[in-house]
Design an enzyme around this catalytic site. Structure first.
Site, PDB file in Angstrom:
ATOM      1  N   GLU A   1       0.840  -1.209   0.000  1.00  0.00           N
ATOM      2  CA  GLU A   1       0.000   0.000   0.000  1.00  0.00           C
ATOM      3  C   GLU A   1       0.870   1.253   0.000  1.00  0.00           C
ATOM      4  O   GLU A   1       1.836   1.342   0.748  1.00  0.00           O
ATOM      5  CB  GLU A   1      -0.905  -0.017   1.242  1.00  0.00           C
TER       6      GLU A   1
ATOM      7  N   TYR B   1      -6.749   7.039  -0.385  1.00  0.00           N
ATOM      8  CA  TYR B   1      -7.578   8.155  -0.854  1.00  0.00           C
ATOM      9  C   TYR B   1      -7.814   9.089   0.319  1.00  0.00           C
ATOM     10  O   TYR B   1      -8.264   8.640   1.385  1.00  0.00           O
ATOM     11  CB  TYR B   1      -8.906   7.591  -1.343  1.00  0.00           C
TER      12      TYR B   1
HETATM   13  P1  FAD Z   1     -17.712   0.934   7.057  1.00  0.00           P
HETATM   14  O1  FAD Z   1     -18.062  -0.391   6.480  1.00  0.00           O
HETATM   15  O2  FAD Z   1     -18.150   2.126   6.303  1.00  0.00           O
HETATM   16  O3  FAD Z   1     -18.258   0.986   8.573  1.00  0.00           O
HETATM   17  C1  FAD Z   1     -17.918   2.038   9.452  1.00  0.00           C
HETATM   18  C2  FAD Z   1     -18.595   1.809  10.792  1.00  0.00           C
HETATM   19  O4  FAD Z   1     -20.011   1.799  10.629  1.00  0.00           O
HETATM   20  C3  FAD Z   1     -18.281   0.472  11.458  1.00  0.00           C
HETATM   21  O5  FAD Z   1     -18.308   0.690  12.827  1.00  0.00           O
HETATM   22  C4  FAD Z   1     -19.415  -0.444  11.015  1.00  0.00           C
HETATM   23  O6  FAD Z   1     -19.643  -1.494  11.940  1.00  0.00           O
HETATM   24  C5  FAD Z   1     -20.584   0.537  10.981  1.00  0.00           C
HETATM   25  N1  FAD Z   1     -21.572   0.224   9.941  1.00  0.00           N
HETATM   26  C6  FAD Z   1     -21.353  -0.288   8.707  1.00  0.00           C
HETATM   27  N2  FAD Z   1     -22.493  -0.367   7.996  1.00  0.00           N
HETATM   28  C7  FAD Z   1     -23.469   0.112   8.811  1.00  0.00           C
HETATM   29  C8  FAD Z   1     -24.886   0.312   8.658  1.00  0.00           C
HETATM   30  N3  FAD Z   1     -25.503  -0.022   7.518  1.00  0.00           N
HETATM   31  N4  FAD Z   1     -25.562   0.842   9.714  1.00  0.00           N
HETATM   32  C9  FAD Z   1     -24.949   1.176  10.873  1.00  0.00           C
HETATM   33  N5  FAD Z   1     -23.620   1.011  11.068  1.00  0.00           N
HETATM   34  C10 FAD Z   1     -22.887   0.497  10.047  1.00  0.00           C
HETATM   35  N6  FAD Z   1      -9.551   5.728   5.128  1.00  0.00           N
HETATM   36  C11 FAD Z   1      -9.392   6.745   4.235  1.00  0.00           C
HETATM   37  O7  FAD Z   1      -9.903   7.845   4.475  1.00  0.00           O
HETATM   38  N7  FAD Z   1      -8.674   6.558   3.081  1.00  0.00           N
HETATM   39  C12 FAD Z   1      -8.110   5.366   2.748  1.00  0.00           C
HETATM   40  O8  FAD Z   1      -7.492   5.220   1.699  1.00  0.00           O
HETATM   41  C13 FAD Z   1      -8.268   4.267   3.666  1.00  0.00           C
HETATM   42  N8  FAD Z   1      -7.727   3.054   3.402  1.00  0.00           N
HETATM   43  C14 FAD Z   1      -7.934   2.011   4.270  1.00  0.00           C
HETATM   44  C15 FAD Z   1      -7.385   0.760   3.958  1.00  0.00           C
HETATM   45  C16 FAD Z   1      -7.565  -0.325   4.820  1.00  0.00           C
HETATM   46  C17 FAD Z   1      -6.986  -1.675   4.464  1.00  0.00           C
HETATM   47  C18 FAD Z   1      -8.310  -0.150   6.028  1.00  0.00           C
HETATM   48  C19 FAD Z   1      -8.505  -1.299   6.967  1.00  0.00           C
HETATM   49  C20 FAD Z   1      -8.842   1.098   6.341  1.00  0.00           C
HETATM   50  C21 FAD Z   1      -8.662   2.191   5.479  1.00  0.00           C
HETATM   51  N9  FAD Z   1      -9.195   3.460   5.758  1.00  0.00           N
HETATM   52  C22 FAD Z   1      -9.013   4.497   4.864  1.00  0.00           C
HETATM   53  C23 FAD Z   1      -9.898   3.718   7.012  1.00  0.00           C
HETATM   54  C24 FAD Z   1     -11.444   3.629   6.887  1.00  0.00           C
HETATM   55  O9  FAD Z   1     -11.913   4.578   5.993  1.00  0.00           O
HETATM   56  C25 FAD Z   1     -11.995   3.860   8.295  1.00  0.00           C
HETATM   57  O10 FAD Z   1     -11.806   2.729   9.099  1.00  0.00           O
HETATM   58  C26 FAD Z   1     -13.441   4.367   8.355  1.00  0.00           C
HETATM   59  O11 FAD Z   1     -13.672   4.893   9.664  1.00  0.00           O
HETATM   60  C27 FAD Z   1     -14.494   3.278   8.149  1.00  0.00           C
HETATM   61  O12 FAD Z   1     -14.545   2.829   6.882  1.00  0.00           O
HETATM   62  P2  FAD Z   1     -14.792   1.278   6.604  1.00  0.00           P
HETATM   63  O13 FAD Z   1     -14.971   1.141   5.150  1.00  0.00           O
HETATM   64  O14 FAD Z   1     -13.734   0.547   7.295  1.00  0.00           O
HETATM   65  O15 FAD Z   1     -16.147   0.959   7.397  1.00  0.00           O
END
Ligand code: FAD
Length: 283
Positions: free
Chosen positions: A16, A48
């Site tokens: 990454e 991003y």
């Molecule tokens: P999501 O799936 O969006 O969930 C976030 C939270 O909401 C969780 O607590 C989940 O349990 C809850 N949730 C999910 N769906 C629902 C629903 N329908 N109703 C109620 N609650 C729900 N961040 C960046 O800004 N840029 C990046 O490039 C980036 N790269 C990453 C790469 C990796 C490998 C990882 C592990 C994380 C990365 N992140 C990045 C961080 C990520 O954006 C954060 O962890 C963010 O806070 C949550 O996004 P998510 O897609 O992990 O979670």
């Protein structure tokens, strides 16, 4: 190459990067990519900046990697601070540039961001939007420890299972104890989801930065690992680096022996620790 297809052929190793913000940072990244390319990663991904100024740079870097190195790139994309139409436009640009892999994320905008929150909230909504634009291989983030905003581990596992059932694979947040990873994979299996979960690896090669990042991500920093790094500190940064690489190598071995389908190295745009772990693992 679609990452979902690469995963069918055996363990995938990936790196990454983040978009550089200065000319010096650009040179460092170019060096890291040049030094890591011979390791023939299955793919490399580019982060991003949710709500930040690096959004176009992610696009440009992803397209450059495909054009100039031939390595399969994966673009990270976040819901935060975007309208639905803006997201459609970003994904369309990727599709038209021949990019086949996207990591769909909720996103963490900077605390001082003055942008609106965005029309989509969760990664699962972004998966649907991306599927509507093109035939992408879609990854999602998974949080072994779990996500710091989740009300409980059970709720987080359930949400992760929901989104992973719609995606092709997951990449985890970093962690230092393999039990967290295996617990996540087992919980997802019990919930009926057995898509590949690639383990995110962050070698603890500098005490200060790793402690800060662990706090932010909600990753437990085990006392015995901290003690080993602290014991190396009087011998200087190289000794700390060596211990961090040894410990990360041990974690990688345990994960691969336990059946992890891939390792994703958070390189921080540097190549040394990843190359050393590769060599130690005999990859
Ligand atoms: P999501 O799936 O969006 O969930 C976030 C939270 O909401 C969780 O607590 C989940 O349990 C809850 N949730 C999910 N769906 C629902 C629903 N329908 N109703 C109620 N609650 C729900 N961040 C960046 O800004 N840029 C990046 O490039 C980036 N790269 C990453 C790469 C990796 C490998 C990882 C592990 C994380 C990365 N992140 C990045 C961080 C990520 O954006 C954060 O962890 C963010 O806070 C949550 O996004 P998510 O897609 O992990 O979670």
């Amino acid at each position: 190459m679609k990452i979902a297809d690469a995963l069918k052929a055996g363990p995938c190793y990936s790196f990454e990067f983040f978009p550089p913000r200065s000319e010096e940072a650009e040179r460092n990244l170019a060096t890291a990519i040049r030094e890591l390319a011979p390791l023939a990663p299955a793919y490399v991904s580019v982060t991003y900046g949710a709500g930040g100024s690096t959004r176009d740079r992610t696009h440009d870097l992803v397209v450059e990697i495909l054009r100039d190195t031939g390595i399969t790139p994966m673009a990270h994309l976040t819901c935060a601070c975007h309208s639905r139409q803006e997201l459609v436009d970003v994904v369309t640009r990727y599709r038209d540039a021949g990019i086949e892999n996207i990591l769909a994320l909720g996103g963490d905008p900077p605390a001082d961001s003055d942008q609106p929150p965005g029309e989509l909230k969760y990664a699962s909504e972004l998966i649907d939007l991306i599927r509507g634009v093109g035939d992408f291989s879609i990854g999602v983030a998974a949080h072994p420890e779990p996500h710091p905003h989740s009300p409980s581990i059970e709720e987080d596992r359930r949400r992760t299972a929901e989104k992973l059932s719609k995606a092709d694979f997951a990449v985890t947040q970093f962690f230092f104890d393999a039990r967290h990873y295996f617990d996540l994979v087992e919980s997802l299996r019990v919930l009926g989801v057995d898509k590949p979960v690639i383990a995110g690896i962050m070698p603890a090669t500098s005490m200060r930065s790793i402690t800060r990042m662990s706090e932010l991500q909600g990753s437990e920093f085990p006392k015995d690992l901290a003690a080993k790094l602290e014991a190396a500190e009087p011998d200087g940064p190289e000794a700390v680096h060596r211990v961090g690489v040894e410990e990360a190598t041990r974690l990688c071995r345990e994960l691969l022996d336990g059946g992890a389908p891939g390792l994703h190295f958070f390189t921080l745009n540097r190549s040394m620790a990843t190359r050393e772990i590769y060599e130690a693992l005999g990859l």
